[in-house]
Design an enzyme around this catalytic site. Structure first.
Site, PDB file in Angstrom:
ATOM      1  N   GLU A 185       0.686  -1.432   0.095  1.00 21.14           N
ATOM      2  CA  GLU A 185      -0.213   0.016  -0.131  1.00 21.14           C
ATOM      3  C   GLU A 185       0.860   1.209   0.054  1.00 21.14           C
ATOM      4  O   GLU A 185       0.419   2.360   0.650  1.00 21.14           O
ATOM      5  CB  GLU A 185      -0.860  -0.084   1.285  1.00 21.14           C
ATOM      6  CG  GLU A 185      -2.125  -1.034   1.005  1.00 21.14           C
ATOM      7  CD  GLU A 185      -2.934  -1.247   2.422  1.00 21.14           C
ATOM      8  OE1 GLU A 185      -2.909  -0.245   2.994  1.00 21.14           O
ATOM      9  OE2 GLU A 185      -3.855  -2.065   2.400  1.00 21.14           O
ATOM     10  N   GLU A 290      -5.474  -7.465  -1.042  1.00 18.01           N
ATOM     11  CA  GLU A 290      -6.369  -7.303   0.084  1.00 18.01           C
ATOM     12  C   GLU A 290      -7.758  -6.624  -0.306  1.00 18.01           C
ATOM     13  O   GLU A 290      -8.085  -5.655  -0.922  1.00 18.01           O
ATOM     14  CB  GLU A 290      -5.703  -6.371   1.046  1.00 18.01           C
ATOM     15  CG  GLU A 290      -4.876  -6.788   2.049  1.00 18.01           C
ATOM     16  CD  GLU A 290      -4.532  -5.931   3.030  1.00 18.01           C
ATOM     17  OE1 GLU A 290      -5.311  -5.104   3.679  1.00 18.01           O
ATOM     18  OE2 GLU A 290      -3.276  -5.846   3.353  1.00 18.01           O
TER      19      GLU A 290
END
Length: 367
Positions: A185, A290
């Site tokens: 991320e 995710e």
């Protein structure tokens, strides 16, 4: 010339179907045979379907913790997920950031492997400058690179990582293959390794050093390396921090934004199509590493929003797996538990031919 993109061009294979694949090349040419087999089988699995994954599935669920054989997913649909997610934050202490005991984690990883399941591990590393958690945005990447004041500390952390990965041995003595997803991320700014807290050049140096140290110095040969951004709006943004084809096996991204309703489907389509196209052109694997909707307030979320969104594009559906986040408690959970309003829909999701759970998997560790 940007040295990040000076790797050799892959050999392209054009199939009659029109799908273009590059000849695959692993980050670790000395990977164990099981790790090599997992990589090649992950490239093939989209022909069969999409593997469903769940974070910390065996460790705890809603209203239970560390009970042998338990899994919220299994108790709803009768099968374990095909992919298990774990995190090695605070390695060296008894438990990780989510209170999962590392000895238990090791046992669960081995048990899942011996059933045929797949394991992916993230690393919410504490900030090496301050000792704060991953969300402490104090710049730290430069400090842990070679020559930096915290480089020795970082190497000591990598030694712990190596020891853990090398301890994952089956009852037959096989090292369990792990999909390692560090520094994820990074297109967001909430982690100390994220955009705005380090430059793309610093990130690439960190990634490449980490690969070389674990692979070449510590001789860890049971890893596949997953590059995983957060949401992105262009191919250039996705590749801004890309460490290069020689250092990445899997192109993935995390998305908690484009899966809230069918109204976001166009964004999900674009992002999935982008990572699949980039992965296939490089001989790599693509994944939605995710995702999830906290509390699952939409009863048909799994079939209509998630699976419907993934399947809505012919290219984007060719991801190897999708993983939803953990079941921490009755308010913070991303998979259903017995009695939850989305359970009926989840069983439909499980029974859909497009989804693969643990019992559906071919032998992923044999080529």
């Amino acid at each position: 010339m940007n040295t990040r993109y000076s790797f050799s061009l892959p050999i392209i294979l054009c199939l009659a179907s029109g799908v273009v694949f590059a000849q695959p090349k692993l980050v670790d040419q000395n990977a164990t045979k099981q790790t090599k087999a997992l990589f090649f089988n992950l490239r093939e699995i989209p022909k069969k379907g999409i593997i469903f994954g769940h974070q910390d599935d065996l460790a705890y669920g809603v209203n239970w913790k560390a009970e042998p054989g338990r899994s919220d997913v299994k108790e709803v649909c009768g099968d374990f997920p095909g992919v298990y997610g774990w995190d090695i934050s605070r390695l060296g202490q008894p438990e990780n950031i989510d209170s999962v005991n590392f000895d238990n984690m090791r046992r669960w990883i081995i048990e899942g492997y011996e059933r045929g399941g797949i394991h992916t591990i993230s690393w919410h590393a504490d900030n090496p400058m301050t000792g704060g958690n991953s969300w402490d945005k104090t710049p730290a990447v430069t400090a842990i690179l070679p020559g930096g004041p915290k480089h020795t500390f970082y190497v000591e952390q990598l030694d712990l990582v190596a020891d853990f990965f090398l301890s994952l041995k089956s009852t037959k003595g096989e090292l369990v293959p792990i999909i390692f997803r560090p520094f994820h991320e990074h297109t967001g700014n909430w982690f100390w390794w994220g955009k705005g807290n380090c430059t793309s050049e610093e990130y690439v140096k960190l990634w490449q050093f980490t690969v070389r140290y674990l692979r070449d110095e510590k001789q860890v040969h049971n890893l596949l390396w997953a590059y995983s951004t957060d949401q992105f709006s262009s191919e250039a943004q996705y590749l801004e921090f890309y460490p290069g084809d020689d250092f990445v096996d899997i192109l993935a991204y995390d998305d908690y934004h484009s899966i809230k309703s069918v109204d976001e489907r166009a964004k999900l389509q674009y992002r999935l199509k982008t990572i699949v196209s980039l992965a296939e052109a490089r001989g790599k694997v693509a994944a939605l590493s995710e995702t999830g909707l906290e509390g699952i307030p939409i009863d048909d979320w799994f079939t209509n929003v998630l699976l419907g969104g993934i399947q809505s594009d012919a290219t984007g559906r060719r991801i190897a797996w999708v993983l939803v986040w953990r079941n921490g408690n009755i308010k913070h959970h991303y998979a259903p538990y017995p009695g939850h309003s989305s359970s009926t829909d989840f069983v439909k999701f499980y029974n859909d031919p497009a989804t693969l759970f643990e019992r559906d998997l071919p032998d992923m560790y044999k080529k």
